[in-house]
Motif scaffolding. Sequence first.
Motif, short mmCIF file in Angstrom:
data_model
loop_
_atom_site.label_atom_id
_atom_site.label_comp_id
_atom_site.label_asym_id
_atom_site.label_seq_id
_atom_site.Cartn_x
_atom_site.Cartn_y
_atom_site.Cartn_z
N ASP A 139 -29.23 -32.60 -50.62
CA ASP A 139 -29.81 -31.65 -51.58
C ASP A 139 -28.92 -30.41 -51.56
OD1 ASP A 139 -31.62 -30.46 -53.38
OD2 ASP A 139 -32.70 -29.51 -51.74
N SER A 140 -28.53 -29.91 -52.72
CA SER A 140 -27.62 -28.77 -52.74
C SER A 140 -28.12 -27.67 -53.65
CB SER A 140 -26.22 -29.21 -53.20
OG SER A 140 -26.09 -29.20 -54.60
N ASP A 141 -27.62 -26.46 -53.40
CA ASP A 141 -27.83 -25.35 -54.32
C ASP A 141 -27.05 -25.62 -55.61
OD1 ASP A 141 -29.30 -24.08 -52.38
OD2 ASP A 141 -27.70 -22.69 -51.79
N VAL A 142 -27.37 -24.88 -56.65
CA VAL A 142 -26.60 -24.94 -57.88
C VAL A 142 -25.21 -24.36 -57.62
CG1 VAL A 142 -26.44 -24.11 -60.26
CG2 VAL A 142 -28.66 -24.80 -59.31
N VAL A 143 -24.19 -25.04 -58.12
CA VAL A 143 -22.80 -24.64 -57.88
C VAL A 143 -22.38 -23.56 -58.86
CG1 VAL A 143 -20.42 -25.42 -57.68
CG2 VAL A 143 -22.31 -26.95 -57.03
N GLY A 144 -22.32 -22.31 -58.38
CA GLY A 144 -21.84 -21.20 -59.19
C GLY A 144 -22.46 -21.13 -60.56
N ASP A 145 -21.60 -20.93 -61.57
CA ASP A 145 -22.06 -20.84 -62.96
C ASP A 145 -22.00 -22.19 -63.66
OD1 ASP A 145 -22.41 -18.08 -62.71
OD2 ASP A 145 -20.32 -17.67 -63.26
N LEU A 146 -21.68 -23.25 -62.91
CA LEU A 146 -21.56 -24.57 -63.55
C LEU A 146 -22.91 -25.19 -63.85
CD1 LEU A 146 -18.65 -26.11 -61.44
CD2 LEU A 146 -18.52 -25.04 -63.70
N GLY A 147 -23.97 -24.74 -63.16
CA GLY A 147 -25.30 -25.26 -63.41
C GLY A 147 -25.50 -26.69 -62.95
N VAL A 148 -24.73 -27.12 -61.93
CA VAL A 148 -24.84 -28.49 -61.43
C VAL A 148 -25.11 -28.47 -59.93
CG1 VAL A 148 -23.33 -29.40 -63.23
CG2 VAL A 148 -22.35 -28.71 -61.01
N THR A 149 -25.58 -29.60 -59.41
CA THR A 149 -25.75 -29.80 -57.97
C THR A 149 -24.91 -31.02 -57.56
OG1 THR A 149 -27.71 -31.17 -58.33
CG2 THR A 149 -28.06 -28.80 -57.96
#
Length: 218
Positions: free
Chosen positions: A42-52
Amino acid sequence: MKKVLTLAVAAALAGGTAMTQAYEAGDWILRLGATTVAPDADSDVVGDLGVTVDVDDNTQLGIIGTYMATEQFGIELLAATPFSHDIDVNEIDAKAGDTKHLPPTLSIQWYPRGGNSGWQPYVGVGVNYTYFFDESVASDLEGIVGKADLDLDDSFGLSASAGVDIPFGEHWAFNVGVWYIDIDTTAEVTLRDAGNAKVKFDVDIDPWVYNIGIAYKF
């Protein structure tokens, strides 16, 4: 796995409890097998990319040593050849990167049948250290963000385990084991085409680890 367990149980029943000596204080047990790390990532959202991101499974040679401090308590070290994992983007069909890691795990185990001949179930708790290395960003992601580097922080965490040795000889046994390991890391992506700007996000890997193999008691 079900077929392996069936064969192991059949072999143990055919030979009876005389096939193996009881585990005793001072014994060493070496287990070798196919060890699979299956992340429940499970990951945080990556920067401004809006993906995990997600982390794929991998199987390597497990090398697991146990020293019996008493008839019922052992000290186990889980080791293996380096695991290699693909890191995928969840929201799109793209690979984000890959990494290798070594997850040595030291556990204290309880053997309720220690001192008795026959099959030997056990449970344990321990501590894990995971060392990440050879991280790289995949071309799929570089096509979106440009040239980039990836770094993953090493991890300390707790573990829980259970398993069983099913004998088929005086010193030999089939082994099946499972661990749940708390592995959390912070990923840092350095965007080289954006002035070395850095994007950080947390990833909870938290894998189930499975081993199927053989055990030898010294």
